[in-house]
Design a protein around this motif. Structure first.
Motif, PDB file in Angstrom:
ATOM      1  N   LEU A 289      -4.652   2.015   7.412  1.00  0.00           N
ATOM      2  CA  LEU A 289      -3.857   2.274   5.859  1.00  0.00           C
ATOM      3  C   LEU A 289      -2.909   3.262   5.908  1.00  0.00           C
ATOM      4  CD1 LEU A 289      -7.469   2.216   3.948  1.00  0.00           C
ATOM      5  CD2 LEU A 289      -5.792   0.238   3.819  1.00  0.00           C
TER       6      LEU A 289
ATOM      7  N   ALA B 183      -7.362  -4.175   6.386  1.00  0.00           N
ATOM      8  CA  ALA B 183      -6.276  -3.557   5.726  1.00  0.00           C
ATOM      9  C   ALA B 183      -5.339  -4.675   5.083  1.00  0.00           C
ATOM     10  CB  ALA B 183      -5.460  -2.614   6.582  1.00  0.00           C
TER      11      ALA B 183
ATOM     12  N   ARG C  36       0.237   4.352  -2.239  1.00  0.00           N
ATOM     13  CA  ARG C  36      -1.103   4.014  -3.001  1.00  0.00           C
ATOM     14  C   ARG C  36      -2.051   5.182  -2.396  1.00  0.00           C
ATOM     15  NH1 ARG C  36      -0.672   1.243  -7.731  1.00  0.00           N
ATOM     16  NH2 ARG C  36       0.814  -0.516  -7.391  1.00  0.00           N
TER      17      ARG C  36
ATOM     18  N   ALA D   3      -5.795   5.421  -1.033  1.00  0.00           N
ATOM     19  CA  ALA D   3      -6.689   4.577  -0.503  1.00  0.00           C
ATOM     20  C   ALA D   3      -8.003   5.589  -0.034  1.00  0.00           C
ATOM     21  CB  ALA D   3      -6.324   3.751   0.675  1.00  0.00           C
TER      22      ALA D   3
ATOM     23  N   ALA E 169      -6.953  -5.776   1.854  1.00  0.00           N
ATOM     24  CA  ALA E 169      -6.575  -4.617   0.896  1.00  0.00           C
ATOM     25  C   ALA E 169      -5.304  -4.988   0.372  1.00  0.00           C
ATOM     26  CB  ALA E 169      -6.562  -3.244   1.460  1.00  0.00           C
ATOM     27  N   GLU E 170      -4.174  -5.385   1.184  1.00  0.00           N
ATOM     28  CA  GLU E 170      -2.879  -5.579   0.617  1.00  0.00           C
ATOM     29  C   GLU E 170      -2.810  -6.830  -0.139  1.00  0.00           C
ATOM     30  OE1 GLU E 170       0.223  -3.664   4.063  1.00  0.00           O
ATOM     31  OE2 GLU E 170      -0.318  -5.919   4.075  1.00  0.00           O
TER      32      GLU E 170
ATOM     33  N   VAL F 224      -7.267   1.763  -3.995  1.00  0.00           N
ATOM     34  CA  VAL F 224      -8.048   1.315  -2.773  1.00  0.00           C
ATOM     35  C   VAL F 224      -9.106   2.057  -2.686  1.00  0.00           C
ATOM     36  CG1 VAL F 224      -8.128   0.124  -0.794  1.00  0.00           C
ATOM     37  CG2 VAL F 224      -6.146  -0.247  -1.835  1.00  0.00           C
TER      38      VAL F 224
ATOM     39  N   ALA G 118      -0.286   4.124   2.832  1.00  0.00           N
ATOM     40  CA  ALA G 118      -1.179   4.809   1.973  1.00  0.00           C
ATOM     41  C   ALA G 118      -1.439   6.219   2.102  1.00  0.00           C
ATOM     42  CB  ALA G 118      -2.378   3.922   1.789  1.00  0.00           C
TER      43      ALA G 118
ATOM     44  N   LEU H 108       0.740  -1.225  -0.015  1.00  0.00           N
ATOM     45  CA  LEU H 108       0.047   0.149   0.037  1.00  0.00           C
ATOM     46  C   LEU H 108       0.873   1.296  -0.105  1.00  0.00           C
ATOM     47  CD1 LEU H 108      -2.737  -1.148   2.880  1.00  0.00           C
ATOM     48  CD2 LEU H 108      -2.768  -1.104   0.034  1.00  0.00           C
TER      49      LEU H 108
END
Length: 294
Positions: free
Chosen positions: A31, A228, A12, A14, A231-232, A88, A36, A9
Protein backbone atom coordinates in the motif's frame (compact mmCIF):
# COMPACT_ATOMS: atom_id res chain seq x y z
CA UNK A 1 15.18 8.35 -9.30
CA UNK A 2 11.79 6.66 -9.52
CA UNK A 3 8.66 8.66 -10.15
CA UNK A 4 6.27 9.25 -7.27
CA UNK A 5 3.30 6.86 -7.29
CA UNK A 6 0.12 8.20 -8.80
CA UNK A 7 -3.00 6.10 -8.44
CA UNK A 8 -6.25 5.62 -6.50
CA UNK A 9 -4.39 5.21 -3.19
CA UNK A 10 -2.00 8.14 -3.54
CA UNK A 11 -2.25 10.39 -0.49
CA UNK A 12 -4.95 8.21 1.10
CA UNK A 13 -4.67 6.91 4.64
CA UNK A 14 -4.72 3.11 4.85
CA UNK A 15 -4.99 1.20 8.14
CA UNK A 16 -3.78 -2.40 8.46
CA UNK A 17 -4.25 -4.45 11.62
CA UNK A 18 -1.99 -7.39 12.36
CA UNK A 19 0.71 -5.49 10.50
CA UNK A 20 3.80 -6.64 12.38
CA UNK A 21 4.21 -9.82 10.34
CA UNK A 22 2.98 -11.92 7.46
CA UNK A 23 0.26 -10.71 5.14
CA UNK A 24 -0.33 -7.57 7.19
CA UNK A 25 3.30 -6.46 6.98
CA UNK A 26 3.50 -7.28 3.26
CA UNK A 27 0.27 -5.40 2.59
CA UNK A 28 1.48 -2.34 4.49
CA UNK A 29 4.57 -2.28 2.27
CA UNK A 30 2.50 -2.72 -0.91
CA UNK A 31 0.00 0.00 0.00
CA UNK A 32 2.87 2.35 0.77
CA UNK A 33 4.46 1.60 -2.61
CA UNK A 34 1.19 2.63 -4.20
CA UNK A 35 1.26 6.01 -2.48
CA UNK A 36 -0.85 5.44 0.66
CA UNK A 37 -0.02 6.83 4.10
CA UNK A 38 -0.07 3.62 6.13
CA UNK A 39 -1.02 3.11 9.76
CA UNK A 40 0.27 -0.21 11.09
CA UNK A 41 -1.50 -1.67 14.14
CA UNK A 42 -0.38 -4.73 16.06
CA UNK A 43 1.10 -6.25 19.20
CA UNK A 44 4.85 -6.29 18.63
CA UNK A 45 6.44 -2.83 18.93
CA UNK A 46 9.85 -3.90 17.65
CA UNK A 47 8.43 -5.56 14.54
CA UNK A 48 5.98 -2.72 13.92
CA UNK A 49 8.79 -0.18 14.15
CA UNK A 50 10.93 -2.24 11.77
CA UNK A 51 8.15 -2.58 9.22
CA UNK A 52 7.30 1.11 9.43
CA UNK A 53 10.94 2.07 8.97
CA UNK A 54 11.04 -0.02 5.80
CA UNK A 55 8.02 1.65 4.22
CA UNK A 56 8.83 3.42 0.95
CA UNK A 57 6.51 6.27 1.97
CA UNK A 58 5.11 7.96 5.09
CA UNK A 59 3.58 5.85 7.82
CA UNK A 60 3.32 5.27 11.55
CA UNK A 61 2.61 2.42 13.92
CA UNK A 62 0.50 1.87 17.02
CA UNK A 63 0.47 -0.97 19.51
CA UNK A 64 -3.08 -2.06 20.28
CA UNK A 65 -5.17 -5.17 20.91
CA UNK A 66 -7.94 -5.30 18.33
CA UNK A 67 -10.31 -6.81 20.91
CA UNK A 68 -9.86 -3.85 23.30
CA UNK A 69 -12.57 -1.31 22.44
CA UNK A 70 -11.02 1.56 24.41
CA UNK A 71 -7.50 0.98 23.10
CA UNK A 72 -8.77 0.81 19.53
CA UNK A 73 -10.84 3.99 20.00
CA UNK A 74 -7.70 5.79 21.17
CA UNK A 75 -5.70 4.34 18.28
CA UNK A 76 -8.27 5.43 15.69
CA UNK A 77 -8.22 8.96 17.13
CA UNK A 78 -4.41 9.02 17.07
CA UNK A 79 -4.30 7.81 13.45
CA UNK A 80 -6.82 10.48 12.50
CA UNK A 81 -4.82 13.21 14.22
CA UNK A 82 -1.43 12.20 12.84
CA UNK A 83 -2.20 10.96 9.32
CA UNK A 84 -5.79 11.98 8.61
CA UNK A 85 -9.08 10.09 8.26
CA UNK A 86 -8.74 6.56 6.95
CA UNK A 87 -9.91 5.82 3.41
CA UNK A 88 -8.92 2.15 3.53
CA UNK A 89 -9.21 -0.13 6.55
CA UNK A 90 -7.99 -3.73 6.39
CA UNK A 91 -9.12 -6.02 9.22
CA UNK A 92 -6.26 -8.48 8.94
CA UNK A 93 -5.33 -9.35 12.54
CA UNK A 94 -5.82 -13.04 13.13
CA UNK A 95 -4.81 -16.07 15.15
CA UNK A 96 -5.07 -19.80 14.58
CA UNK A 97 -4.78 -23.01 16.55
CA UNK A 98 -5.23 -26.65 15.63
CA UNK A 99 -6.20 -29.84 17.38
CA UNK A 100 -9.21 -31.81 18.59
CA UNK A 101 -11.96 -29.59 19.99
CA UNK A 102 -12.30 -31.81 23.07
CA UNK A 103 -8.63 -31.27 23.96
CA UNK A 104 -8.43 -27.58 23.11
CA UNK A 105 -7.82 -25.00 25.80
CA UNK A 106 -11.06 -23.05 26.34
CA UNK A 107 -9.04 -19.86 26.77
CA UNK A 108 -7.09 -20.40 23.55
CA UNK A 109 -10.22 -21.36 21.61
CA UNK A 110 -11.98 -18.24 22.83
CA UNK A 111 -8.98 -16.02 22.05
CA UNK A 112 -8.94 -17.14 18.40
CA UNK A 113 -12.63 -16.28 18.05
CA UNK A 114 -12.22 -12.96 19.86
CA UNK A 115 -9.34 -11.77 17.68
CA UNK A 116 -10.62 -13.06 14.33
CA UNK A 117 -14.28 -12.12 14.76
CA UNK A 118 -14.74 -9.64 17.60
CA UNK A 119 -11.49 -7.86 16.72
CA UNK A 120 -12.67 -7.42 13.14
CA UNK A 121 -15.93 -5.87 14.34
CA UNK A 122 -14.11 -3.58 16.77
CA UNK A 123 -11.83 -2.43 13.95
CA UNK A 124 -14.81 -1.66 11.72
CA UNK A 125 -16.60 0.19 14.52
CA UNK A 126 -13.77 2.54 15.56
CA UNK A 127 -12.86 3.49 11.98
CA UNK A 128 -16.44 3.79 10.73
CA UNK A 129 -16.54 7.59 11.24
CA UNK A 130 -13.49 7.90 8.97
CA UNK A 131 -14.97 5.61 6.33
CA UNK A 132 -18.20 7.63 6.39
CA UNK A 133 -16.24 10.86 5.96
CA UNK A 134 -14.10 9.53 3.10
CA UNK A 135 -16.69 7.18 1.55
CA UNK A 136 -13.94 4.65 2.02
CA UNK A 137 -13.24 0.95 1.67
CA UNK A 138 -13.19 -1.74 4.37
CA UNK A 139 -11.51 -5.07 3.56
CA UNK A 140 -12.15 -8.08 5.78
CA UNK A 141 -9.51 -10.80 5.57
CA UNK A 142 -11.29 -14.13 5.54
CA UNK A 143 -10.19 -17.58 4.41
CA UNK A 144 -11.07 -20.76 2.57
CA UNK A 145 -12.11 -21.78 6.11
CA UNK A 146 -14.98 -19.27 5.81
CA UNK A 147 -16.39 -21.36 2.96
CA UNK A 148 -15.66 -24.93 4.01
CA UNK A 149 -15.04 -25.88 7.64
CA UNK A 150 -12.34 -28.44 8.41
CA UNK A 151 -12.01 -30.83 11.33
CA UNK A 152 -9.40 -30.06 13.99
CA UNK A 153 -9.59 -26.32 13.22
CA UNK A 154 -12.91 -25.49 14.88
CA UNK A 155 -12.01 -22.11 16.41
CA UNK A 156 -10.37 -20.83 13.24
CA UNK A 157 -13.19 -22.00 10.97
CA UNK A 158 -15.92 -20.66 13.26
CA UNK A 159 -14.22 -17.29 13.60
CA UNK A 160 -13.52 -16.86 9.89
CA UNK A 161 -17.05 -17.87 8.92
CA UNK A 162 -18.31 -15.36 11.47
CA UNK A 163 -16.03 -12.65 10.10
CA UNK A 164 -17.34 -13.32 6.59
CA UNK A 165 -20.94 -13.08 7.80
CA UNK A 166 -20.21 -9.89 9.71
CA UNK A 167 -18.64 -8.34 6.60
CA UNK A 168 -21.72 -9.17 4.53
CA UNK A 169 -23.97 -7.48 7.12
CA UNK A 170 -21.61 -4.50 7.40
CA UNK A 171 -21.56 -4.23 3.61
CA UNK A 172 -25.36 -4.05 3.42
CA UNK A 173 -25.63 -1.48 6.23
CA UNK A 174 -22.97 0.88 4.93
CA UNK A 175 -23.66 0.69 1.18
CA UNK A 176 -26.26 3.53 1.32
CA UNK A 177 -23.53 5.76 2.77
CA UNK A 178 -21.06 5.18 -0.05
CA UNK A 179 -18.78 2.80 1.85
CA UNK A 180 -17.54 -0.25 -0.02
CA UNK A 181 -16.85 -3.48 1.89
CA UNK A 182 -14.83 -6.36 0.52
CA UNK A 183 -13.98 -9.86 1.70
CA UNK A 184 -10.66 -11.53 0.93
CA UNK A 185 -10.69 -15.32 0.75
CA UNK A 186 -7.15 -16.62 1.21
CA UNK A 187 -5.65 -20.10 1.12
CA UNK A 188 -2.26 -21.22 2.44
CA UNK A 189 0.12 -18.25 2.61
CA UNK A 190 3.81 -18.37 3.51
CA UNK A 191 3.69 -16.69 6.92
CA UNK A 192 4.96 -17.47 10.40
CA UNK A 193 1.55 -18.96 11.17
CA UNK A 194 1.93 -21.86 8.74
CA UNK A 195 5.67 -21.97 8.06
CA UNK A 196 6.21 -24.58 10.75
CA UNK A 197 2.97 -26.49 10.08
CA UNK A 198 4.86 -29.71 9.35
CA UNK A 199 5.83 -29.83 13.04
CA UNK A 200 2.16 -30.36 13.88
CA UNK A 201 0.51 -33.58 12.72
CA UNK A 202 -2.90 -31.95 12.78
CA UNK A 203 -1.93 -29.31 10.20
CA UNK A 204 0.35 -31.55 8.17
CA UNK A 205 -2.43 -34.09 7.70
CA UNK A 206 -5.07 -31.43 7.10
CA UNK A 207 -3.09 -29.93 4.24
CA UNK A 208 -2.01 -33.34 2.94
CA UNK A 209 -5.62 -34.45 2.48
CA UNK A 210 -6.61 -31.42 0.47
CA UNK A 211 -6.72 -31.56 -3.35
CA UNK A 212 -3.30 -30.98 -4.93
CA UNK A 213 -4.15 -27.46 -6.13
CA UNK A 214 -5.31 -26.50 -2.64
CA UNK A 215 -1.96 -27.44 -1.06
CA UNK A 216 0.03 -24.77 -2.85
CA UNK A 217 1.53 -22.09 -0.60
CA UNK A 218 1.49 -18.51 -1.90
CA UNK A 219 3.97 -15.82 -0.94
CA UNK A 220 2.83 -12.99 1.29
CA UNK A 221 4.02 -10.50 -1.34
CA UNK A 222 1.83 -12.07 -4.04
CA UNK A 223 -1.19 -12.08 -1.73
CA UNK A 224 -0.51 -8.47 -0.71
CA UNK A 225 -0.44 -7.36 -4.34
CA UNK A 226 -3.85 -8.90 -4.94
CA UNK A 227 -5.26 -7.28 -1.79
CA UNK A 228 -3.89 -3.88 -2.79
CA UNK A 229 -5.53 -4.31 -6.21
CA UNK A 230 -8.81 -4.98 -4.39
CA UNK A 231 -8.38 -1.79 -2.36
CA UNK A 232 -7.77 0.24 -5.51
CA UNK A 233 -10.82 -1.25 -7.23
CA UNK A 234 -13.01 -1.32 -4.08
CA UNK A 235 -13.72 -4.96 -4.86
CA UNK A 236 -16.53 -6.76 -3.04
CA UNK A 237 -14.59 -10.04 -3.07
CA UNK A 238 -11.05 -11.14 -3.83
CA UNK A 239 -9.91 -14.76 -4.06
CA UNK A 240 -6.28 -15.84 -3.67
CA UNK A 241 -5.89 -18.10 -5.59
CA UNK A 242 -8.60 -17.20 -8.08
CA UNK A 243 -9.96 -20.73 -8.27
CA UNK A 244 -11.30 -20.34 -4.71
CA UNK A 245 -14.26 -18.56 -6.29
CA UNK A 246 -15.42 -21.98 -7.48
CA UNK A 247 -15.61 -23.13 -3.87
CA UNK A 248 -18.46 -20.67 -3.37
CA UNK A 249 -20.52 -22.62 -5.88
CA UNK A 250 -19.78 -25.91 -4.11
CA UNK A 251 -20.00 -24.69 -0.51
CA UNK A 252 -23.43 -26.21 0.19
CA UNK A 253 -22.03 -29.68 -0.54
CA UNK A 254 -18.74 -29.26 1.32
CA UNK A 255 -19.86 -30.18 4.88
CA UNK A 256 -21.18 -33.57 3.78
CA UNK A 257 -18.02 -34.28 1.76
CA UNK A 258 -15.71 -33.25 4.61
CA UNK A 259 -17.69 -35.35 7.09
CA UNK A 260 -17.57 -38.41 4.84
CA UNK A 261 -13.81 -38.16 4.39
CA UNK A 262 -13.26 -37.42 8.09
CA UNK A 263 -15.28 -40.43 9.21
CA UNK A 264 -12.93 -42.65 7.21
CA UNK A 265 -9.59 -40.87 7.62
CA UNK A 266 -9.46 -39.36 11.11
CA UNK A 267 -9.42 -42.67 13.05
CA UNK A 268 -6.70 -44.05 10.79
CA UNK A 269 -4.58 -40.93 11.10
CA UNK A 270 -5.05 -40.70 14.86
CA UNK A 271 -3.85 -44.29 15.26
CA UNK A 272 -0.69 -43.46 13.37
CA UNK A 273 0.02 -40.04 14.91
CA UNK A 274 -2.12 -38.90 17.84
CA UNK A 275 -3.46 -35.40 17.30
CA UNK A 276 -2.51 -32.82 19.89
CA UNK A 277 -3.56 -29.22 20.44
CA UNK A 278 -1.05 -26.86 18.84
CA UNK A 279 -1.73 -23.75 20.90
CA UNK A 280 -1.57 -20.41 19.13
CA UNK A 281 0.44 -20.83 15.95
CA UNK A 282 3.47 -18.95 14.71
CA UNK A 283 5.51 -16.07 16.04
CA UNK A 284 2.43 -13.87 15.84
CA UNK A 285 0.64 -16.27 18.18
CA UNK A 286 3.60 -16.16 20.56
CA UNK A 287 3.52 -12.37 20.38
CA UNK A 288 -0.17 -12.21 21.27
CA UNK A 289 -0.81 -11.35 24.94
CA UNK A 290 -2.53 -14.71 25.42
CA UNK A 291 0.47 -16.48 23.87
CA UNK A 292 2.93 -14.54 26.04
CA UNK A 293 0.93 -15.35 29.16
CA UNK A 294 1.31 -19.05 28.46
Amino acid sequence: MSAAPCGPLTGRVAVVTGAARGVGAALAQELSRRGALVALIGHEPRELARQTGALPGPGAWWEADVTDDSAMERTAAAVRERLGPASVVVANAGLAEGGPFAESSPATWRRVVEVNLVGSAVTARVFLPDLLATRGYHLQIASLASIGAAPLMSAYCASKAGAESFAHAFQAETAPHGIAVGIAYLNWTDTDMIRDLDRHAVLRELRGHMPRAARRVYTAADVAARLADAAERRSRAVYVPRWLRAAQVARAALPAVVTRVSRRELPRLADRTPFEATGLLGAGGSGDPAGRDR
